[in-house]
Design a protein around this motif. Structure first.
Motif, PDB file in Angstrom:
ATOM      1  N   ARG A 349      75.516  40.541  31.044  1.00  0.00           N
ATOM      2  CA  ARG A 349      74.543  40.611  29.975  1.00  0.00           C
ATOM      3  C   ARG A 349      73.804  41.922  30.081  1.00  0.00           C
ATOM      4  O   ARG A 349      73.382  42.312  31.163  1.00  0.00           O
ATOM      5  CB  ARG A 349      73.547  39.477  30.102  1.00  0.00           C
ATOM      6  N   LEU A 351      70.931  42.535  29.161  1.00  0.00           N
ATOM      7  CA  LEU A 351      69.550  42.361  29.580  1.00  0.00           C
ATOM      8  C   LEU A 351      69.443  42.263  31.097  1.00  0.00           C
ATOM      9  O   LEU A 351      68.594  42.895  31.709  1.00  0.00           O
ATOM     10  CB  LEU A 351      68.951  41.122  28.935  1.00  0.00           C
ATOM     11  N   ASN A 352      70.328  41.448  31.689  1.00  0.00           N
ATOM     12  CA  ASN A 352      70.288  41.310  33.149  1.00  0.00           C
ATOM     13  C   ASN A 352      70.447  42.664  33.817  1.00  0.00           C
ATOM     14  O   ASN A 352      69.825  42.963  34.819  1.00  0.00           O
ATOM     15  CB  ASN A 352      71.400  40.390  33.626  1.00  0.00           C
ATOM     16  N   LEU A 354      69.623  45.487  32.543  1.00  0.00           N
ATOM     17  CA  LEU A 354      68.420  46.287  32.319  1.00  0.00           C
ATOM     18  C   LEU A 354      67.279  45.839  33.224  1.00  0.00           C
ATOM     19  O   LEU A 354      66.322  46.574  33.433  1.00  0.00           O
ATOM     20  CB  LEU A 354      67.970  46.172  30.860  1.00  0.00           C
ATOM     21  N   LEU A 355      67.401  44.624  33.750  1.00  0.00           N
ATOM     22  CA  LEU A 355      66.303  44.099  34.549  1.00  0.00           C
ATOM     23  C   LEU A 355      66.233  44.714  35.940  1.00  0.00           C
ATOM     24  O   LEU A 355      65.251  44.582  36.630  1.00  0.00           O
ATOM     25  CB  LEU A 355      66.448  42.586  34.686  1.00  0.00           C
TER      26      LEU A 355
ATOM     27  N   LEU B  53      64.748  43.340  23.418  1.00  0.00           N
ATOM     28  CA  LEU B  53      65.834  42.377  23.529  1.00  0.00           C
ATOM     29  C   LEU B  53      65.293  40.969  23.727  1.00  0.00           C
ATOM     30  O   LEU B  53      65.753  40.017  23.098  1.00  0.00           O
ATOM     31  CB  LEU B  53      66.731  42.764  24.706  1.00  0.00           C
ATOM     32  N   VAL B  54      64.290  40.846  24.622  1.00  0.00           N
ATOM     33  CA  VAL B  54      63.702  39.538  24.879  1.00  0.00           C
ATOM     34  C   VAL B  54      63.065  39.001  23.606  1.00  0.00           C
ATOM     35  O   VAL B  54      63.192  37.829  23.256  1.00  0.00           O
ATOM     36  CB  VAL B  54      62.665  39.637  26.019  1.00  0.00           C
ATOM     37  N   ILE B  57      65.602  37.642  21.232  1.00  0.00           N
ATOM     38  CA  ILE B  57      66.062  36.314  21.644  1.00  0.00           C
ATOM     39  C   ILE B  57      65.053  35.259  21.201  1.00  0.00           C
ATOM     40  O   ILE B  57      65.413  34.217  20.660  1.00  0.00           O
ATOM     41  CB  ILE B  57      66.264  36.279  23.171  1.00  0.00           C
ATOM     42  N   ASP B 100      70.433  29.564  28.219  1.00  0.00           N
ATOM     43  CA  ASP B 100      70.995  30.905  28.406  1.00  0.00           C
ATOM     44  C   ASP B 100      69.887  31.938  28.566  1.00  0.00           C
ATOM     45  O   ASP B 100      69.967  32.834  29.406  1.00  0.00           O
ATOM     46  CB  ASP B 100      71.870  31.284  27.209  1.00  0.00           C
ATOM     47  N   GLU B 104      67.470  35.009  31.883  1.00  0.00           N
ATOM     48  CA  GLU B 104      66.914  36.315  31.538  1.00  0.00           C
ATOM     49  C   GLU B 104      65.400  36.327  31.684  1.00  0.00           C
ATOM     50  O   GLU B 104      64.822  37.253  32.246  1.00  0.00           O
ATOM     51  CB  GLU B 104      67.304  36.671  30.107  1.00  0.00           C
TER      52      GLU B 104
END
Lengths: 424, 249
Positions: A349, A351-352, A354-355, B53-54, B57, B100, B104
């Motif tokens: 992902r 996002l992961n 980017l974390l 992005l968050v 979502i 999901d 995150e």
């Protein structure tokens, strides 16, 4: 992670980056010089040289060492070999006596166990050579090395030049630990070469460093109380503004410890001894009078130990604690991980990704790039192939080796704090 | 005096070879600074991107939730129980979506380096979403007799046994699939989100981890076998429960 830990981590990263970039700059500055810098097999002079071999309980290795000293490619009448048996309890002495009985330029000294520095000093008193070299009994020397070193000496043509250091390699590494050390020594050869041009060498390795006899006598010989006399003498030389040079292709071979315990003992001696040496010569730290040696090398030496300790604490904090946590939680499902694994879908992902802590990661990546570069350059410098031992040895070298060194340092310090004794 | 002067001269002559590579010190400093600055700038850009992005979502979830709510309303006004399968399908899909985004958000939460106000908003919204879905799941279970176990899971950051409970819960989530629905509520958010406070006083939460399953409260870590009993007693009939029993016999 709290702010304090974060600040320390940032300092460690930024300072490591700074030091590695500095070395890189020096490397690129001297690159042309490195290409043309060659040692000759025919030095300007053939002075008399004394080879001192201190030995203590070395029955397994001494014969090979003696042979390598005797077979040095040098006029026989100009070379003198003094073997000092430091009160060995095994057959070392008999082996030596047997080997030298028909050789005129060899002699054996014997005394009760007094340590390597004392043996060296005793031989130094008797040495007739204009130069002398020490050869540890676990090491042996390439036949041409002495000529190469002397040619470097005469080319430099500098009365303040006191020590020529060799390029040390690990002899035929067999297991993984030895292979990793083999890689480490190669990198050290290159780093020493760079340091040599900054007048910043701080070790005169036990296996075949070549000393100017007169200068060493003048500064009082080896320090018998020190457990790392080869570092102490180097610091003293630097303090008195004498010079050291590395002979980049003057190879000596040493047997690296192949088990963890002797490896630990060896490193414990190095690290503790080195810390004490830095303490003894602390006035050189960040002292402008000593040029790059004081401003960079001494500071780097101290920082190295602090970083290693910081590193090990972070390794525990970032890696071992979570590992223990997950073991604990897996215990809760009786390690019945099959359902967890079966449905484990590794979906990448964005996002992961980017974390990840990008800012620190960025610096780490740079440090690694510089590290890899030196690694590559070190192999070229020492005429070795990168993949000599395949991939397998490279992985632990980059992944765990520095953590292992950090752990050893930490253990040694604990041990020292508890017993207040320094062991060989 | 003369002697002193001479000594000093000697000293100077001795150390005359000492160089200070000042230009390299400075250059190395500049390069280090540039790398640092580049890293930090890129870091900010990435952080911005990450937040967007968050947020995206969350917005998607908002729309989904509204859609489900509308379906629910629809269901209520027409009193047509045959719509239940449709609702259940939609709910399941939405809940999958939620789980999901969980990983995150949790990862986002763990990064604690800067007091980020935006992060707080994201976390709050996540808790609210979870509660909304939980309520929906409970009602779906009661009205449509859906075969699901909604679990409300209270945890906090400083709770040492929560990872263990988390592993057990995700273990059963993997085994039972969409039948087990876990709604994690972070107790650390109580000062920011009044809904968390309401939950705490309603269920009288004093410990973490605490689980609420079928209106019953379970304090402390619920072990693996006990967890299975609870889940199986809440489900009407499930092959996973039977399988295991047969295996034991």
């Amino acid at each position: 992670m709290n702010i304090f830990a974060n600040v320390i981590l940032w300092i460690v990263y930024v300072a490591s980056l700074y030091f590695s970039i500095f070395l890189l700059l020096v490397y690129f500055d001297k690159k042309e010089l490195f290409k043309t810098e060659t040692s000759d097999l025919i030095p300007l002079n053939f002075p008399t040289v004394t080879v001192i071999i201190p030995a203590y309980n070395e029955e397994a290795n001494i014969l090979r060492t003696l042979k390598s000293a005797y077979e040095i490619d040098y006029p026989r009448d100009k070379i003198e070999i003094i073997v000092v048996d430091d009160g060995s309890k095994d057959k070392t002495r008999e082996i030596i006596t047997e080997y030298i009985k028909d050789k005129a330029n060899c002699q054996l000294l014997y005394h009760k166990n007094r340590g390597k520095a004392a043996s060296m000093n005793r031989a130094l008193d008797l040495a007739k050579g204009e130069f002398f070299a020490c050869l540890d009994a676990d090491s042996f020397v390439d036949a041409q090395t002495l000529r190469k070193m002397l040619s470097i000496y005469y080319k430099a043509n500098d009365p303040r030049l006191a020590i020529i250091t060799p390029a040390m390699k690990v002899y035929k590494p067999k297991n993984l630990l030895q292979k990793v050390q083999w890689l480490e020594y190669l990198v050290i050869i290159l780093i020493s070469r760079i340091s040599s041009h900054l007048d910043s060498l701080y070790v005169a390795p036990g296996p075949f460093s070549l000393y100017k006899t007169e200068i060493i006598r003048n500064i009082g010989g080896f320090d018998e109380k020190n457990i790392v006399e080869d570092q102490e003498i180097a610091y003293r030389i630097q303090k008195k503004h004498y010079k050291m040079r590395q002979c980049p292709d003057g190879y000596v071979y040493t047997t690296a410890p192949h088990r963890i315990k002797p490896f630990y003992k060896q490193r414990r001696r190095w690290y503790l001894g080195s810390i004490l040496c830095i303490h003894k010569y602390k006035e050189l730290v960040a002292n402008k009078k000593y040029g790059d040696f004081g401003l960079i090398q001494m500071v780097k030496n101290i920082a190295g130990y602090i970083f290693a300790l910081a590193g090990i604490f972070f390794a525990i904090y970032l890696f071992i604690t979570p590992l223990w946590e997950s073991i604990k939680s897996f215990m809760a499902v009786n390690f019945n991980l099959l359902p967890l694994i079966q449905n484990f879908n590794f979906d990448f992902r964005l996002l992961n990704f980017l974390l990840l802590d990008f800012r620190k990661g960025f610096i780490i990546i740079f440090i690694f790039i510089v590290g890899f570069f030196f690694f590559y350059a070190a192999h070229r410098n020492a005429n070795e192939k990168m993949m000599k031992f395949g991939f397998i040895a490279l992985i632990p070298y980059f992944a765990f080796y520095y953590v292992l060194k950090g752990i050893i340092l930490l253990l040694s310090l604990f041990e020292f704090a508890r017993t207040r004794k320094l062991k060989w | 005096m003369v002697n002193n002067g001479q000594q000093q001269e000697n000293q100077e002559e001795k150390s005359s070879f000492r160089k200070i590579s000042k230009d390299k010190y400075i250059l190395a400093g500049v390069i280090t600074f540039l790398i640092l600055a580049l890293g930090i700038t890129l870091g900010f850009i990435i952080e911005d991107h990450r937040y967007n992005l968050v947020e995206e979502i969350n917005m998607q979830q908002d729309v989904k939730y509204m859609s489900i709510q509308l379906q629910y309303l629809w269901l209520g006004s027409f009193q047509n129980l045959n719509n239940c399968p449709i609702l259940s399908a939609t709910l399941n899909e939405a809940i999958k979506e939620l789980s999901d985004s969980l990983s995150e958000v949790v990862a986002y939460e763990e990064e604690k380096n800067i007091a980020d106000e935006r992060k707080e908003i994201v976390m709050r919204r996540y808790v609210i979403d979870n509660l909304r879905y939980w309520l929906l799941a409970i009602e779906s279970k009661q009205q449509c007799q859906m075969d699901i176990v909604p679990i409300l899971y209270f945890y906090s950051k400083d709770c040492s046994s929560c990872p263990t409970q988390g592993t057990i819960l995700s273990y059963y989530k993997k085994i039972f699939g969409e039948k087990v629905l876990v709604f994690p509520i972070n107790l650390d958010l109580r000062s920011q989100e009044p809904m968390v406070d309401i939950l705490i006083s309603q269920f009288n939460i004093t410990k973490d981890p605490t689980l609420i399953i079928d209106n019953k409260k379970y304090e402390g870590v619920v072990k693996k076998d006990r967890m299975k009993e609870i889940i199986c007693s809440s489900l009407q009939d499930s092959p996973e429960c039977q399988d295991e029993n047969m295996g034991k016999d």
